[in-house]
Design an enzyme around this catalytic site. Sequence first.
Site, PDB file in Angstrom:
ATOM      1  N   HIS A 161     -10.875   6.231   8.391  1.00  0.00           N
ATOM      2  CA  HIS A 161      -9.863   5.326   9.103  1.00  0.00           C
ATOM      3  C   HIS A 161      -9.456   6.243  10.455  1.00  0.00           C
ATOM      4  O   HIS A 161      -8.899   7.335  10.153  1.00  0.00           O
ATOM      5  CB  HIS A 161      -8.649   4.902   8.258  1.00  0.00           C
ATOM      6  CG  HIS A 161      -9.096   4.246   6.974  1.00  0.00           C
ATOM      7  ND1 HIS A 161      -9.603   4.889   5.850  1.00  0.00           N
ATOM      8  CD2 HIS A 161      -9.181   3.046   6.858  1.00  0.00           C
ATOM      9  CE1 HIS A 161      -9.778   4.161   4.768  1.00  0.00           C
ATOM     10  NE2 HIS A 161      -9.674   2.743   5.458  1.00  0.00           N
ATOM     11  N   ASP A 166       0.796  -1.131  -0.127  1.00  0.00           N
ATOM     12  CA  ASP A 166      -0.091   0.073   0.124  1.00  0.00           C
ATOM     13  C   ASP A 166       0.739   1.165  -0.190  1.00  0.00           C
ATOM     14  O   ASP A 166       0.262   2.457  -0.106  1.00  0.00           O
ATOM     15  CB  ASP A 166      -1.061  -0.021   1.427  1.00  0.00           C
ATOM     16  CG  ASP A 166      -0.223  -0.150   2.387  1.00  0.00           C
ATOM     17  OD1 ASP A 166       0.903  -0.460   2.517  1.00  0.00           O
ATOM     18  OD2 ASP A 166      -0.889   0.086   3.586  1.00  0.00           O
ATOM     19  N   GLY A 217      -0.349   2.480   5.310  1.00  0.00           N
ATOM     20  CA  GLY A 217      -1.797   2.880   5.091  1.00  0.00           C
ATOM     21  C   GLY A 217      -1.640   4.214   3.987  1.00  0.00           C
ATOM     22  O   GLY A 217      -2.381   5.008   4.031  1.00  0.00           O
ATOM     23  N   HIS A 228      -1.112   8.047   9.049  1.00  0.00           N
ATOM     24  CA  HIS A 228      -0.834   6.657   9.139  1.00  0.00           C
ATOM     25  C   HIS A 228       0.445   6.418   9.537  1.00  0.00           C
ATOM     26  O   HIS A 228       0.953   5.173   9.752  1.00  0.00           O
ATOM     27  CB  HIS A 228      -1.435   5.657   8.563  1.00  0.00           C
ATOM     28  CG  HIS A 228      -3.054   5.549   8.435  1.00  0.00           C
ATOM     29  ND1 HIS A 228      -3.784   5.539   9.508  1.00  0.00           N
ATOM     30  CD2 HIS A 228      -3.810   5.670   7.466  1.00  0.00           C
ATOM     31  CE1 HIS A 228      -5.026   5.365   9.070  1.00  0.00           C
ATOM     32  NE2 HIS A 228      -5.050   5.538   7.706  1.00  0.00           N
ATOM     33  N   ASP A 259     -11.148  11.563   8.824  1.00  0.00           N
ATOM     34  CA  ASP A 259     -10.814  10.522   7.771  1.00  0.00           C
ATOM     35  C   ASP A 259     -11.819   9.158   8.241  1.00  0.00           C
ATOM     36  O   ASP A 259     -12.303   9.081   9.490  1.00  0.00           O
ATOM     37  CB  ASP A 259      -9.476  10.145   7.904  1.00  0.00           C
ATOM     38  CG  ASP A 259      -9.029   9.167   6.618  1.00  0.00           C
ATOM     39  OD1 ASP A 259      -8.722   9.899   5.829  1.00  0.00           O
ATOM     40  OD2 ASP A 259      -9.189   7.995   6.583  1.00  0.00           O
ATOM     41  N   ASP A 309     -12.344  10.025   2.557  1.00  0.00           N
ATOM     42  CA  ASP A 309     -12.749   8.692   2.216  1.00  0.00           C
ATOM     43  C   ASP A 309     -13.853   8.174   2.732  1.00  0.00           C
ATOM     44  O   ASP A 309     -14.436   6.994   2.523  1.00  0.00           O
ATOM     45  CB  ASP A 309     -11.453   7.737   2.164  1.00  0.00           C
ATOM     46  CG  ASP A 309     -10.810   7.748   3.683  1.00  0.00           C
ATOM     47  OD1 ASP A 309     -11.401   8.547   4.410  1.00  0.00           O
ATOM     48  OD2 ASP A 309      -9.979   7.134   3.988  1.00  0.00           O
TER      49      ASP A 309
END
Length: 294
Positions: free
Chosen positions: A166, A87, A137, A129, A164, A253
Amino acid sequence: MDKDALPITYVTSDELVDYASALPKVLNRSKMLEDLVKEYGILEKMNVIDPIATNELQLSEFHSKSYLNALKSRDPDLHEKHHLEYDCPVFESMFEAVCTIAGGSLAAALEIADEYSRVAVHWHGGWHHGKPDEAAGFCYLNDCVLVLRQWAHVYDRILYIDLDLHHGDEVQRAFYHTDKVVTYSVHKFETGFYPGTGGLTEIGAGKGLGYTVNVPLLSGADDETLNRVIDETLFDLMDRYKPQAILLQCGVDGVAGDPHQVAVPSLSICNTIPSPVTPYPHHSSSPAILTSIT
């Protein structure tokens, strides 16, 4: 000068946009955003500045020397050791790119700390992250932590707000034991969902006990849910803590239609979160940075 009359600062440059648009997992997103900003004539209404040039001393406020060396290296073994794969893949001019992006957030932080602006916008940051010794991330350098560490030399009460989808795991971890930074995160929280942190029991420790606030949501949260939890948690927190500066991570997101959005039908963040540009009770004196289009 009246702080409310200070200009809004916008951080951008051709180099910054090119580098941010080259990030493998969000290709060309920054360029699309900047094209929209220019088309609407927004830049004409703001004080536009370039990113600052970052150095390893600034970056080492959070990141290890071995990791910074890996970002500069072409050695695949070093890349693998520091999770520069999957990622967070290696790409051309990687070190220069992520340093320029971090320099955008640090430039915004300086504008606020030096009282040149009350609001600074850097849409190409927000990489929450990133770990001290590895990428994670989609995030290479954690500009959020770097900004907050820089501000901690100036302010005693800083509020970090993370919207976010996340959880802002590494920002929380970096300030889990201090009372100088409150981390507040609204995020999806379910078994198997990345990064797996941000539960209600995570509230800080030591001097930081009570200075970590998480609002974990299940799939299906909508605008009404978000409005309610913000009203019931964030405003009271701001009233009690009275932050001297705010870093707002506006990860999109969770917004319907985002290619990385996961099972949240619609989070109208722009309509839900009170803008630091417009006064609202007790908080209009807190300067703020807005960042992240990830």
